[in-house]
Design an enzyme around this catalytic site. Sequence first.
Site, PDB file in Angstrom:
ATOM      1  CB  SER A  61      -9.220   0.323  -1.373  1.00 43.82           C
ATOM      2  OG  SER A  61      -8.241   0.273  -2.366  1.00 43.82           O
ATOM      3  CG  ASP A 119      -2.325   0.487   0.886  1.00 48.15           C
ATOM      4  OD1 ASP A 119      -2.439   1.664   0.509  1.00 48.15           O
ATOM      5  OD2 ASP A 119      -3.301  -0.281   0.995  1.00 48.15           O
ATOM      6  CG  HIS A 124      -5.348   3.636  -0.104  1.00 47.92           C
ATOM      7  ND1 HIS A 124      -4.850   2.356  -0.112  1.00 47.92           N
ATOM      8  CD2 HIS A 124      -6.533   3.579  -0.765  1.00 47.92           C
ATOM      9  CE1 HIS A 124      -5.681   1.557  -0.756  1.00 47.92           C
ATOM     10  NE2 HIS A 124      -6.715   2.271  -1.163  1.00 47.92           N
TER      11      HIS A 124
END
Length: 789
Positions: A565, A187, A241
Site C-alpha cells: 500500500s 482509499d 491509511h
Amino acid sequence: MNKPAGDLSAHIKLSAAKCIFEPTMDRMAVARAVCALVFLVAAACPVLGYVPQGPARRSAGGRRTHGAARTYIVLVDPPPPAGLQQADDEAAHRLWHESFLRGSGGGGGGRRHVRHSYTSVLSGFAARLTDGELVAVSRKPGFVRAFPERRVQLMTTRTPAFLGLEPGRGVWNATSYGEGAIIGFLDTGIDEKHPSFRDEGMPPPPARWKGACQPPVRCNNKLIGAASFVGDNTTADNVGHGTHTTGTAAGRFVEGASAFDLGAGGGTAAGMAPGAHLAVYKVCDAQGCFESDLLAGMDAAVKDGVDVLSVSLGGVSTPLDKDPIAIGAFAAASKGVLVVCAGGNSGPLPSTLSNEAPWILTVAAGSVDRSFRATVRLGDGEMFQGESLTQDKHFSSMVYPLYYSQGMNYCDFFDANITGMMVVCDTETPVPPMSSIEAVWEAGGVGVVFVNEPDFGYTIVLEKYYNLPMSQVTAVDGTKIMGYAMKGSSKTNHTATIVFNSTVVGVRPAPIVAAFSSRGPSVASPGVLKPDIMAPGLNILAAWPSLVPVEGPESYSFNIISGTSMATPHVTGIVALVKKAHPDWSAAAIKSAIMTTSSAVDNEGSRIMDEEHQTASSYAVGAGHVVPAKAVDPGLVYDIGVRDYAGYICELLGEAALKAIAGGSANLTCTEVEPVAAAQLNYPAIVVPLRAEPFAVNRMVTNVGPARSSYTAKVDAPEGLAVKVEPAELEFTEVKERKTFTVTVSAAAGTSDRASDEQRIAEGSLSWVSQDHVVRSPIVADSGITLTS
C-alpha cells in the site's frame, strides 16, 4: 522453537490462504481498526495493503450478507440506444439497471434497489439479491454475468531524495512538480486539514475537471474532489491509511516533519508529485472495503477526469473476468487512465500476487536507505544493529541483566523474576505482538529485544509501542544474542543495553525486497511478468490524521507504516509526473516508460537482493526499482492498445470473459480481434518457457526520444541461456516511428532436462542502448510455465 497451538490465537498468523495478519490482541477500538488495514494480504477477499491488527467486520468468506440476501455486482449490456438522450445519460442508465430488478421478487414484498449504478468503468450495477432474485435477474435480456462482492482489504521525508527527486532540479523542475495532473485515490478518505494538502500557490484544477467535494469538505486548489461511497457518508479518514497514501503520492512540502520525535528537528516531507491535484474517493472504512463500493469510486473517478488512479487494495488471485478491479481498470486504461495497484503482502511465498491484469501497473515493496537504529550491545562488546520506533536515549547509558528462557521464549508469561532485566523474545509474526510486550512490562522487565521470524530475513517491520524501550533484530542476529544469553550457568552475569541512534540515512545496501511483498509468477495472467515495478514500501513516513491514535495517548501528524500500500502511491505520483511531461501518452506507454527505465541494482551497484540477501528474482522486483528522473525520458516505449488486450483475453479466457471485461460498449468480440498469446503481448518484459527448443517472441517499440536515433541490442544472459535478437540494431528517423524485432530464447542442452525435478528459472535482460538512453526489459525463462508462441 514451536509455540503451543493453544497459544496461537494471541498472535498474528501468517498464511497464504488468509489475511496476512489475523490479529486478536485486545487494543483500543480505533487502533485495532487502523492496524487491521495495514498490510495488503492474500485473503479470501480483496484488501487494503499495510500491517494489520484487528478483527474482521464480517465472516462468511468476506462477503457482505443481509439475511438471505447478499450484494451482487451485476454486469449487463449497455442500454438500448433508443432510450438514451446521449451516451453519458446517467438517468437512462440507472433506469435500465433498475429494470432488471422489476419483478425479481424483493424479499418481504419490497422491491430491490440499485445500490450503485456503473456507467464508466463497466456497464452494470450493484444490488442486494437473494439467490432466487438473482435467478430472476439473470433471465432478463441484456444480463451478462453476476458475482457476489468480496471484501477487499487495505493492503515521506526520505523517499523523494532516495529516488533522486530534488527541489528546483531534475524531473521535479521539468514537470513543475506534477502541476496540472490529477491523481485519484480509492482509499479510506482523507484528513483534508493536514498541512500536506494545503493549496497556497497552486493553480485551479484544469477546465476538464468535473468532480466536486462532498459537504462538509470544502475543495481547494490541492484537494479538488472528495466523495464517499461507504455507509458513514463522510470523506473523513478515521483509519489513517488514505491520508498516508495520499500524502505519499502528492503531499506538499512540510518542513520539520517527523514521527515520534525521531530525527533531530525532523525533515521536509513531500510526496512524489507535490504539485498535482488530488481527488479522494472513500471506498473503505474501519470495517473494511467492499467491491461494489470500490467500483462505484472507480466509476466516478474516471467520469470526473482523473489522470491516474491509485488503488492500495486487493485480495487473492482471481480470474480476470471475475475480478472487479481488473474489469474496472480495463475501461479506465481504454480511456487513458493508468490504474496503479498494490501487488500484495503475502510474500515471500511464490504466486501470491494481487492485481495481476497486464493493463494494471502492479507494485512490489522494497526498503529505503534509512534505518531507525536501535543497536543491541552485549556485555562482551559485540553489537547487533536492530531498529525501533520506541527509543529512549537515557536507556543507553545503563546496562541491564539479559534474560532469555528457551522454554518461555515467546514471552507470554514468566516463571522467573525478570524485574529490572532486558528480555529476549522470539516472535513468529512480522510485527511483535502487543501481548508479549505487555507481559514483559507487567513482569517488571525494562526493555525487550525481539527476534524477527526467520521467514522475514533482513526485513524488519516497525510499529510504535509505548510501554518499553525495544529493538527488533534479524533472526540471524537474534540467534547470536540468544546464544550469548544462554552461555555458561544460569548464574552467569550476562548483560546488555540498547543504543538508540534515532534516524540513520545512507544505509547500504538499499533497496532490498521487503519479505511481505507478494511474488510471482502470476496465476491470473500466466506468461506476463508480475509484479511490474518495485518502490519504497518498508517503514514509510507520511501524513497521518492527528485524530487517529497511533497505539497510545499522543497524537501525531505523521506516521510510519509498511506494505505494498505504501509502495503503490510512490509509483502513482511518478505516473503523474510522466503524465504531466507527456499528456498524450497512453496508459501502456507510461507503464512501459516506468518499467524500462527502472534500476536492477542497489546503491552499492550490485543486483537488488531479497529479504534473505540473495539475488532477487524478477518475480519479486518486476522490471526493477523505479527511477523517476529516467521515467520521463525513456527513449522507446512498448505500447499496447485495447484491441491487443482484447486479443490476449480471448486467447486466455475466451469470448464470455471478453464480454465481461470489455463490456458491450467496447464493440469488441473474439471474432473481430486477432488472438494474442501471452508471450506475444507487446509487454515491456519477456517471459518464455525454459526449454532447449528455440522460443521466439515479437515486440514493437515506438520512438519517443530524438527523431534521429540509433539503438543497439545488448543482451545479458546467464550461462546456459542463449538469447538472439533480430535485428540487432534499430534506426529511427521520426518521433513516434515504430520498429519490430524478434527475441529467440533457448536453453543449452541439459538445462531444461535438469529442470524436470525442480522448477528452474534463468533470468537475463535485453537493453536497447543509444547515445542517450538505455531501454531495459527483463527476460525470464521459466521451466514451470507452458506458453505457446
